[in-house]
Design a protein around this motif. Structure first.
Motif, short mmCIF file in Angstrom:
data_model
loop_
_atom_site.label_atom_id
_atom_site.label_comp_id
_atom_site.label_asym_id
_atom_site.label_seq_id
_atom_site.Cartn_x
_atom_site.Cartn_y
_atom_site.Cartn_z
N ALA A 66 0.84 -1.27 -0.16
CA ALA A 66 0.14 0.23 -0.18
C ALA A 66 0.66 1.22 0.02
O ALA A 66 2.01 1.41 0.55
CB ALA A 66 -1.03 0.06 1.07
N PRO A 67 0.52 2.14 -0.66
CA PRO A 67 1.25 3.53 -0.50
C PRO A 67 1.32 4.06 0.97
O PRO A 67 0.42 3.60 1.93
CB PRO A 67 0.23 4.55 -1.25
N LYS A 68 2.53 4.80 0.99
CA LYS A 68 2.82 5.05 2.51
C LYS A 68 1.74 5.95 3.27
O LYS A 68 1.88 6.11 4.53
CB LYS A 68 4.18 5.63 2.57
N THR A 69 0.80 6.67 2.56
CA THR A 69 -0.20 7.28 3.04
C THR A 69 -1.73 6.73 2.81
O THR A 69 -2.64 7.55 2.96
CB THR A 69 -0.31 8.83 2.31
N TRP A 70 -1.54 5.54 2.72
CA TRP A 70 -2.99 4.72 2.22
C TRP A 70 -3.76 4.92 3.57
O TRP A 70 -3.58 4.60 4.50
CB TRP A 70 -2.85 3.55 1.81
N ASN A 71 -5.11 5.27 3.30
CA ASN A 71 -6.14 5.24 4.21
C ASN A 71 -7.37 4.07 3.81
O ASN A 71 -7.70 4.38 2.52
CB ASN A 71 -6.72 6.45 4.58
N GLY A 72 -7.91 3.32 4.59
CA GLY A 72 -8.98 2.42 4.36
C GLY A 72 -9.31 1.57 5.06
O GLY A 72 -8.86 1.41 6.44
N ARG A 73 -9.98 0.31 4.60
CA ARG A 73 -10.35 -0.69 5.63
C ARG A 73 -10.05 -1.97 4.69
O ARG A 73 -10.02 -2.26 3.73
CB ARG A 73 -11.96 -0.66 5.91
N ILE A 74 -9.93 -3.12 5.69
CA ILE A 74 -9.85 -4.48 5.09
C ILE A 74 -10.63 -5.32 5.85
O ILE A 74 -10.77 -5.22 7.02
CB ILE A 74 -8.12 -4.75 5.17
N TRP A 75 -11.23 -6.39 5.18
CA TRP A 75 -12.23 -7.25 5.92
C TRP A 75 -12.21 -8.55 5.06
O TRP A 75 -11.62 -8.62 4.23
CB TRP A 75 -13.68 -6.61 5.82
N ALA A 76 -12.85 -9.62 5.65
CA ALA A 76 -12.90 -10.66 4.95
C ALA A 76 -14.51 -11.23 4.76
O ALA A 76 -15.33 -11.03 5.40
CB ALA A 76 -12.31 -12.11 5.82
N ARG A 77 -14.42 -11.65 3.50
CA ARG A 77 -15.94 -12.24 3.02
C ARG A 77 -16.02 -13.55 3.19
O ARG A 77 -14.88 -14.25 3.18
CB ARG A 77 -16.17 -11.86 1.69
#
Length: 254
Positions: A66-77
């Motif tokens: 990920a880029p060093k300034t990445w913002n977001g979410r990670i989940w599992a389906r």
């Protein structure tokens, strides 16, 4: 001419090497007894990483950057079938029936890993696990190399086994596969911490959020969980493990 080509090649090598060195690596590990389909969704203005989603069988690990300034979410389906043209394609965490979510947020309830990367090795990165919209799988987050002060532990109990009937999400066989939050289930201001209840002083823990907190003490159980279960540690690599070994004796009952 040749010297110019060599110089250009060296500049490109230096540029890409510098970019890669500054990227952050995520290692997503599946210790569940079932296959999962991890997914990523960026916050506004940030790029999609890991293609937005991928298949991960039991015991396997997928690494991505990920880029060093990445913002977001990670989940599992869970419970996905992308060959039948059914909608939704996944029993939990679905994103419009797609394998690669392409920026779409998963359908709750799903346990969310939320990430804010600062972009400076001298600054901490912020991350947490949220059950504000509900739960489908336990997850832990840690830095590599491991540091106890930089880790988010898993659940001591399987919330799907404890979920009250009014919060349950069932599959076609009648099995509990996810547990909604009270906000998601009832859409009431006092549960959702909004409007007249939009401050920590007005929005307090409920019997439902207390149940979530008891099972998963390191996660956000509701919007104004106090103290905030937010970790801030700088690292070049983060390990996200679904169904980690610390998940209690009933883990095989997913």
């Amino acid at each position: 001419m040749k010297s110019l080509q060599v110089a250009a090649a060296l500049l490109l090598l230096l540029f890409f090497g510098h970019s890669l060195a500054r990227a952050i690596t995520f290692s997503v590990h599946n210790k569940c007894p079932i296959s999962i389909w991890p997914a990523t969704a960026p916050n506004t203005g940030h790029p999609v990483i890991a293609g937005g989603g991928f298949y991960l069988p039991p015991g396997q690990t997928q690494r991505f950057e990920a880029p060093k300034t990445w913002n977001g979410r990670i989940w599992a389906r869970t419970g996905c079938n992308f060959t039948s043209n059914r909608q939704p394609a996944c029993e939990t965490g679905d994103c419009d029936g797609r394998l690669q979510c392409n920026g779409l947020i998963g359908t709750p309830p799903a346990t969310l890993v939320e990430v804010t990367l600062q972009g400076d090795t001298g600054k901490p990165n912020f991350y947490d696990v949220s059950l504000v919209d509900g739960y489908n799988l336990p997850v832990s987050v840690a830095t590599r190399p491991f540091s106890s002060k930089c880790s988010i532990g898993s659940c001591s109990k399987n919330l799907n086994n404890l979920c009250p009937q009014e919060l349950e999400v069932l599959n076609k066989d009648g099995e509990v596969i996810a547990c909604k939050s009270a906000c998601l289930a009832f859409n009431i201001d006092s549960f959702c911490c909004r409007n007249d209840y939009g401050t920590p002083e007005k929005c307090k823990p409920t019997m439902y959020s207390k149940m979530f907190k008891d099972a998963c003490p390191s996660y956000y159980s509701y919007a104004f969980d106090m103290p905030p279960p937010l970790v801030n540690c700088a690292s070049k690599e983060y390990v996200i493990t679904f169904c980690p070994s610390a998940w209690g004796a009933d883990q095989a009952s997913i």
